[in-house]
Design a protein around this motif. Structure first.
Motif, PDB file in Angstrom:
ATOM      1  N   LEU A  88     -24.631  -5.320  11.848  1.00  0.00           N
ATOM      2  CA  LEU A  88     -23.980  -4.682  10.555  1.00  0.00           C
ATOM      3  C   LEU A  88     -23.164  -3.404  10.895  1.00  0.00           C
ATOM      4  CD1 LEU A  88     -26.985  -5.335   8.082  1.00  0.00           C
ATOM      5  CD2 LEU A  88     -24.684  -6.285   8.118  1.00  0.00           C
ATOM      6  N   ASN A  89     -23.637  -2.692  12.003  1.00  0.00           N
ATOM      7  CA  ASN A  89     -22.733  -1.773  12.338  1.00  0.00           C
ATOM      8  C   ASN A  89     -21.334  -1.734  12.505  1.00  0.00           C
ATOM      9  OD1 ASN A  89     -24.949   0.077  12.011  1.00  0.00           O
ATOM     10  ND2 ASN A  89     -25.465  -0.098  14.103  1.00  0.00           N
ATOM     11  N   SER A  90     -20.887  -3.352  12.922  1.00  0.00           N
ATOM     12  CA  SER A  90     -19.593  -3.474  13.158  1.00  0.00           C
ATOM     13  C   SER A  90     -18.837  -3.449  12.011  1.00  0.00           C
ATOM     14  CB  SER A  90     -19.600  -4.645  13.926  1.00  0.00           C
ATOM     15  OG  SER A  90     -20.115  -5.717  13.009  1.00  0.00           O
ATOM     16  N   VAL A  91     -19.243  -3.491  10.707  1.00  0.00           N
ATOM     17  CA  VAL A  91     -18.646  -3.568   9.371  1.00  0.00           C
ATOM     18  C   VAL A  91     -18.160  -1.736   9.277  1.00  0.00           C
ATOM     19  CG1 VAL A  91     -18.636  -3.604   7.136  1.00  0.00           C
ATOM     20  CG2 VAL A  91     -20.116  -5.218   8.540  1.00  0.00           C
ATOM     21  N   LYS A  92     -16.705  -1.825   9.123  1.00  0.00           N
ATOM     22  CA  LYS A  92     -16.070  -0.745   9.072  1.00  0.00           C
ATOM     23  C   LYS A  92     -15.213  -0.767   7.912  1.00  0.00           C
ATOM     24  CE  LYS A  92     -16.412   0.277  13.988  1.00  0.00           C
ATOM     25  NZ  LYS A  92     -15.692   0.623  15.265  1.00  0.00           N
ATOM     26  N   LYS A  93     -14.940   0.329   7.057  1.00  0.00           N
ATOM     27  CA  LYS A  93     -13.766   0.573   6.094  1.00  0.00           C
ATOM     28  C   LYS A  93     -12.446   0.549   6.825  1.00  0.00           C
ATOM     29  CE  LYS A  93     -16.152   3.070   2.418  1.00  0.00           C
ATOM     30  NZ  LYS A  93     -15.907   3.968   1.361  1.00  0.00           N
ATOM     31  N   LEU A  94     -11.567  -0.027   6.154  1.00  0.00           N
ATOM     32  CA  LEU A  94     -10.067   0.188   6.473  1.00  0.00           C
ATOM     33  C   LEU A  94      -9.892   1.759   6.317  1.00  0.00           C
ATOM     34  CD1 LEU A  94     -10.343  -2.541   6.576  1.00  0.00           C
ATOM     35  CD2 LEU A  94      -7.834  -2.624   5.811  1.00  0.00           C
ATOM     36  N   GLY A  95      -8.794   2.427   6.998  1.00  0.00           N
ATOM     37  CA  GLY A  95      -8.328   3.570   6.875  1.00  0.00           C
ATOM     38  C   GLY A  95      -8.079   4.403   5.265  1.00  0.00           C
ATOM     39  N   GLU A  96      -7.989   5.593   5.449  1.00  0.00           N
ATOM     40  CA  GLU A  96      -7.889   6.429   4.001  1.00  0.00           C
ATOM     41  C   GLU A  96      -6.637   6.072   3.568  1.00  0.00           C
ATOM     42  OE1 GLU A  96      -6.502  10.569   5.919  1.00  0.00           O
ATOM     43  OE2 GLU A  96      -8.176  10.380   4.951  1.00  0.00           O
ATOM     44  N   ASN A  97      -5.488   5.542   4.145  1.00  0.00           N
ATOM     45  CA  ASN A  97      -4.319   5.284   3.356  1.00  0.00           C
ATOM     46  C   ASN A  97      -4.576   3.902   2.586  1.00  0.00           C
ATOM     47  OD1 ASN A  97      -2.815   7.232   4.549  1.00  0.00           O
ATOM     48  ND2 ASN A  97      -2.214   6.151   6.281  1.00  0.00           N
ATOM     49  N   VAL A  98      -5.432   3.052   3.125  1.00  0.00           N
ATOM     50  CA  VAL A  98      -5.769   1.727   2.244  1.00  0.00           C
ATOM     51  C   VAL A  98      -6.701   2.109   1.300  1.00  0.00           C
ATOM     52  CG1 VAL A  98      -6.367  -0.546   2.268  1.00  0.00           C
ATOM     53  CG2 VAL A  98      -4.724   0.279   4.295  1.00  0.00           C
ATOM     54  N   ASN A  99      -7.838   2.618   1.685  1.00  0.00           N
ATOM     55  CA  ASN A  99      -8.968   2.790   0.695  1.00  0.00           C
ATOM     56  C   ASN A  99      -8.860   4.228  -0.020  1.00  0.00           C
ATOM     57  OD1 ASN A  99     -10.455   0.260   0.936  1.00  0.00           O
ATOM     58  ND2 ASN A  99     -11.351   1.070   3.123  1.00  0.00           N
ATOM     59  N   THR A 100      -9.201   4.212  -1.374  1.00  0.00           N
ATOM     60  CA  THR A 100      -8.942   5.366  -2.076  1.00  0.00           C
ATOM     61  C   THR A 100     -10.132   5.389  -2.910  1.00  0.00           C
ATOM     62  OG1 THR A 100      -7.801   4.376  -3.913  1.00  0.00           O
ATOM     63  CG2 THR A 100      -6.324   5.203  -2.174  1.00  0.00           C
ATOM     64  N   ARG A 101     -10.284   6.382  -3.805  1.00  0.00           N
ATOM     65  CA  ARG A 101     -11.350   6.405  -4.637  1.00  0.00           C
ATOM     66  C   ARG A 101     -11.301   5.536  -5.802  1.00  0.00           C
ATOM     67  NH1 ARG A 101      -9.711   9.693  -9.456  1.00  0.00           N
ATOM     68  NH2 ARG A 101     -11.818  10.028  -9.655  1.00  0.00           N
ATOM     69  N   PHE A 102     -10.262   4.718  -5.882  1.00  0.00           N
ATOM     70  CA  PHE A 102     -10.057   3.584  -6.972  1.00  0.00           C
ATOM     71  C   PHE A 102     -10.630   2.261  -6.033  1.00  0.00           C
ATOM     72  CE2 PHE A 102      -6.841   6.916  -7.687  1.00  0.00           C
ATOM     73  CZ  PHE A 102      -7.560   7.466  -8.808  1.00  0.00           C
ATOM     74  N   HIS A 103     -10.035   1.174  -6.821  1.00  0.00           N
ATOM     75  CA  HIS A 103     -10.308  -0.097  -6.397  1.00  0.00           C
ATOM     76  C   HIS A 103      -9.244  -0.742  -5.506  1.00  0.00           C
ATOM     77  CE1 HIS A 103     -10.918  -4.630  -7.505  1.00  0.00           C
ATOM     78  NE2 HIS A 103      -9.651  -4.604  -7.483  1.00  0.00           N
ATOM     79  N   GLU A 104      -9.896  -1.261  -4.481  1.00  0.00           N
ATOM     80  CA  GLU A 104      -8.997  -1.949  -3.345  1.00  0.00           C
ATOM     81  C   GLU A 104      -9.605  -3.320  -3.333  1.00  0.00           C
ATOM     82  OE1 GLU A 104      -7.749   1.947  -3.398  1.00  0.00           O
ATOM     83  OE2 GLU A 104      -9.886   1.333  -2.391  1.00  0.00           O
ATOM     84  N   SER A 105      -8.797  -4.406  -3.293  1.00  0.00           N
ATOM     85  CA  SER A 105      -9.594  -5.626  -3.048  1.00  0.00           C
ATOM     86  C   SER A 105      -8.455  -6.779  -2.594  1.00  0.00           C
ATOM     87  CB  SER A 105      -9.969  -6.019  -4.562  1.00  0.00           C
ATOM     88  OG  SER A 105     -10.556  -7.528  -4.351  1.00  0.00           O
ATOM     89  N   THR A 106      -8.848  -7.995  -2.583  1.00  0.00           N
ATOM     90  CA  THR A 106      -7.990  -9.209  -2.222  1.00  0.00           C
ATOM     91  C   THR A 106      -6.718  -9.045  -1.247  1.00  0.00           C
ATOM     92  OG1 THR A 106      -6.800  -8.917  -4.147  1.00  0.00           O
ATOM     93  CG2 THR A 106      -8.690 -10.603  -4.178  1.00  0.00           C
ATOM     94  N   SER A 107      -7.165  -9.188   0.235  1.00  0.00           N
ATOM     95  CA  SER A 107      -5.932  -8.933   1.008  1.00  0.00           C
ATOM     96  C   SER A 107      -5.253 -10.057   1.713  1.00  0.00           C
ATOM     97  CB  SER A 107      -6.384  -7.816   2.018  1.00  0.00           C
ATOM     98  OG  SER A 107      -7.612  -8.394   2.697  1.00  0.00           O
ATOM     99  N   VAL A 108      -4.639 -10.136   2.474  1.00  0.00           N
ATOM    100  CA  VAL A 108      -3.772 -10.945   3.534  1.00  0.00           C
ATOM    101  C   VAL A 108      -3.092 -10.191   4.493  1.00  0.00           C
ATOM    102  CG1 VAL A 108      -1.611 -11.428   2.033  1.00  0.00           C
ATOM    103  CG2 VAL A 108      -2.742 -13.034   3.646  1.00  0.00           C
ATOM    104  N   VAL A 109      -3.244 -10.450   5.566  1.00  0.00           N
ATOM    105  CA  VAL A 109      -2.384  -9.962   6.901  1.00  0.00           C
ATOM    106  C   VAL A 109      -1.736 -10.974   7.584  1.00  0.00           C
ATOM    107  CG1 VAL A 109      -2.912  -8.568   9.069  1.00  0.00           C
ATOM    108  CG2 VAL A 109      -4.644  -8.487   7.260  1.00  0.00           C
ATOM    109  N   THR A 110      -0.516 -10.521   7.960  1.00  0.00           N
ATOM    110  CA  THR A 110       0.378 -11.405   8.640  1.00  0.00           C
ATOM    111  C   THR A 110      -0.231 -11.899   9.836  1.00  0.00           C
ATOM    112  OG1 THR A 110       1.236  -9.363   9.462  1.00  0.00           O
ATOM    113  CG2 THR A 110       2.513 -10.517   7.679  1.00  0.00           C
ATOM    114  N   LYS A 111       0.301 -13.085  10.752  1.00  0.00           N
ATOM    115  CA  LYS A 111      -0.317 -13.355  11.741  1.00  0.00           C
ATOM    116  C   LYS A 111      -0.231 -12.600  12.808  1.00  0.00           C
ATOM    117  CE  LYS A 111       0.675 -18.245  10.224  1.00  0.00           C
ATOM    118  NZ  LYS A 111       1.663 -19.466  10.373  1.00  0.00           N
ATOM    119  N   ASP A 112       0.804 -11.662  12.874  1.00  0.00           N
ATOM    120  CA  ASP A 112       1.068 -10.880  13.872  1.00  0.00           C
ATOM    121  C   ASP A 112      -0.052  -9.566  13.959  1.00  0.00           C
ATOM    122  OD1 ASP A 112       2.131  -9.124  12.242  1.00  0.00           O
ATOM    123  OD2 ASP A 112       4.308  -9.357  13.244  1.00  0.00           O
ATOM    124  N   GLY A 113      -0.759  -9.626  12.726  1.00  0.00           N
ATOM    125  CA  GLY A 113      -1.872  -8.614  12.401  1.00  0.00           C
ATOM    126  C   GLY A 113      -1.055  -7.027  12.126  1.00  0.00           C
TER     127      GLY A 113
END
Length: 646
Positions: free
Chosen positions: A207-232
């Protein structure tokens, strides 16, 4: 008397005060309801009911608050009271939501009877039409069920975990685990829950491998439902509408949702985010998904033009990263209820969640085959165990490994929402019709073959059906493009020919057949001109040179001789009875010789050709010297024959 009047005034004042207090309480509850703050609205409405005040509008809003908060049992009880006590004020939407809650509770018979009432008071509603179509939906759902081996997702928390998306060797998903706030509002547009996006390597067991995405993405508000291009390298995700670290509300006081985009920088960190140009402060745009070629972004919105509570849309992504204009996916997919959480596989199957299409209750996962952005195909409920009588959503699937993930708030989970893994053991079967058309012709002469038989034969060599070509040599077929088939052309006197058509996306296909003559049917003494269906070879009056229109026909004979090197011919030339017999005999001989000379110049060896002129000695009809005939009848006798010698 004075005391009596004073007492009555006190009572009236108290009644007025209580009424005013109830009205203020209802007003406050309505404010919460309109802002999609359903839990506070429920608490307020219940207090009003406890004080003995009840109305159709109050029961409707309380029932809807339970409904959108996924509390389907209390929603069903409230709708039942509304329908029983305020029959004249019950709306079509009340009946529909009541039927949905009953399905969620497993009471399908009562749900069906309520849907019948829903149909009676609606006209043109797609949900009513779907309910009354001649399809047994429960039977279809059962047929589509048991295609998945269900498993757990070991990174679930006691809170809410959902919205998985593939990223590198693992996943990105949404959770409120660090806030301890249950995400009960994810299906509405207020998103007051504070969710963050997390990354996990699916091969890790810690479970330690679960990490938050960076602060540019996560804020004090709501972030949800994502998709990433195939090249990452590019991330699309959903966030509260916010500005300068504060949420932005619309004119109704609602915090809307927007889709943002971020790029991975050289340090492997998500950089500054940018808003997509079709976001708007007045409506929500959320739940991004990408087409296989990543040239189209799919999303959910309640923007103007939406059919129901939320619809699926698409927008083109230009090569320079800009966007086209959003387009609604249309009424076949979008209903008057909720369509949300799209996902598109490499084989262009669109999966999405809906409570408008017939399902088991709550949000169900549905699938449809996309054909060149044609969204008119059959909508299939993917069945159990992916779907349950609770909310099932954020379905993703890797067709290469046949594995995927889905979220659900069904009973037995660790948290309010949980992510489940699955492996598909049997693929969905979509109705896929491919139209195949074409023409059947003689390979040498290019003449159309009328009445040729076209057979469709499956991979087990079973004949499925057949048709024949029309007066223009054309045929038309409709094939099941989920299966491979052979299309075979047959004609008496010709060698059969077939072409294999494999599993396809249903795009129309043209197959023209060019059949070869069966050599066995042509022998010594046969007229090749008849076998090749040649037109009459004409000569100008009193001339024996080959005309341009006759060259076309002779070229067909030359083609046959080139294909069959052992073929030898005798060219017989005939005239009609007009003119002296001796002259006609000489003229016919010159015409026969002119014909073989033309063929020799085209490369046919002279030792394969013989010529003879017969003049008017072999008439085909009664048109002799003493008989008066029309020009058309005389034409029949003016002919050349190509008689097979070997």
């Amino acid at each position: 008397m004075k005391h009596s009047v004073k007492f009555i005034l006190v009572i009236l004042f108290l009644i007025h005060g209580l009424t005013y207090a109830q009205e203020r309480l209802i007003e406050k509850g309505n404010e919460k309801f309109e802002a999609y703050s359903f839990s506070p609205a429920i608490d307020i409405y219940k207090k009003v009911l406890d004080k003995g005040y009840v109305s159709a509008d109050l029961l409707r809003k309380l029932g809807n608050s339970y409904y959108y908060n996924a509390d389907y049992k209390d929603a069903a009880d409230t709708y039942k009271k509304l329908v029983a006590e305020y029959t004249e004020e019950v709306s079509a939407e009340d009946y529909f939501k009541y039927a949905q809650t009953l399905k969620t509770l497993g009471d399908y018979d009562t749900s069906s009877s309520i849907m019948t009432k829903f149909k009676e008071i609606t006209k043109g509603d797609g949900r009513a039409n779907a309910f009354t179509e001649e399809r047994d939906f429960m039977k279809e759902i059962k047929e589509n069920s048991d295609r998945y081996n269900f498993g757990t997702f070991e990174y679930n928390s006691p809170y809410s975990d959902f919205a998985p998306s593939f990223f590198k060797e693992g996943l990105i998903f949404s959770s409120d685990r660090d806030t301890g706030n249950f995400a009960k509002y994810r299906h509405t547009w207020n998103a007051k829950d504070f969710l963050d996006l997390y990354e996990v390597n699916a091969d890790s067991s810690s479970l330690n491998s679960v990490k938050k995405l960076g602060e540019n993405v996560n804020t004090r508000f709501h972030e949800s439902t994502s998709v990433v291009t195939k090249d990452g390298q590019t991330l699309y995700f959903t966030r509260n509408n916010s500005e300068k670290k504060r949420t932005v509300k619309d004119e109704k006081g609602i915090v809307r949702l927007k889709i943002l985009r971020a790029k991975l920088n050289d340090e492997g960190v998500w950089g500054e985010v940018e808003e997509l140009p079709f976001n708007n402060d007045s409506y929500s745009v959320a739940n991004p998904a990408l087409s296989p070629d990543e040239k189209t972004l799919y999303f959910v919105s309640d923007m103007p033009g939406t059919v129901g509570a939320s619809d699926l849309f698409m927008v083109s992504i230009n090569d320079d990263g800009t966007f086209g204009q959003p387009e609604n996916l249309g009424p076949n997919i979008n209903t008057e209820a909720r369509e949300t959480f799209p996902y598109i596989t490499n084989e262009e199957i669109l999966y999405f969640s809906s409570d408008g299409h017939p399902g088991l209750g709550g949000l169900d996962v549905f699938a449809t085959k996309i054909k060149r952005q044609d969204f008119t195909g059959k909508i299939l409920n993917v069945g159990q165990p992916v779907n349950s009588n609770s909310d099932d959503f954020t379905f993703i699937f890797n067709e290469e490994s046949r594995t995927g993930y889905v979220a659900s708030n069904r009973e037995g989970g660790l948290g309010y929402d949980d992510i489940y893994s699955f492996t598909e053991t049997r693929s969905l079967e979509f109705d896929c019709i491919q139209k195949v058309t074409g023409t059947v012709r003689d390979k040498i002469t290019n003449e159309v073959l009328v009445g040729a038989t076209i057979k469709v034969i499956n991979e087990n060599n079973d004949e499925l059906f057949s048709t024949i070509t029309d007066s223009d040599g054309n045929y038309s077929l409709e094939l099941d493009c989920n299966k491979g088939n052979f299309v075979r052309a047959l004609m008496e006197g010709y060698i059969p020919f077939e072409e294999y058509i494999g599993v396809s996306d249903g795009k129309p296909k043209i197959i023209d057949f060019y059949l070869e003559r069966d050599q066995i049917t042509a022998g010594f003494g046969d007229d090749l001109a008849k076998l090749l269906q040649l037109s009459t070879i004409y000569f100008d009056f009193n001339k024996y040179n080959i005309r341009k229109d006759s060259e076309v026909e002779i070229e067909k004979v030359i083609a046959a001789m080139e294909k069959y090197p052992s073929l030898k011919l005798k060219v017989n030339s005939h005239t009609d009875s007009r003119g002296p017999a001796a002259y006609n005999l000489s003229l016919s001989q010159k015409r026969a010789e002119s014909t073989i000379n033309y063929m020799i110049k085209k490369g046919i060896s002279a030792d394969r050709l013989v010529s003879e002129g017969f003049g008017e000695t072999k008439l085909l009809n009664e048109c002799s010297d003493i008989v008066k005939c029309s020009a058309e009848k005389h034409d029949v006798n003016r002919r050349s024959e190509f008689i097979i010698l070997e």
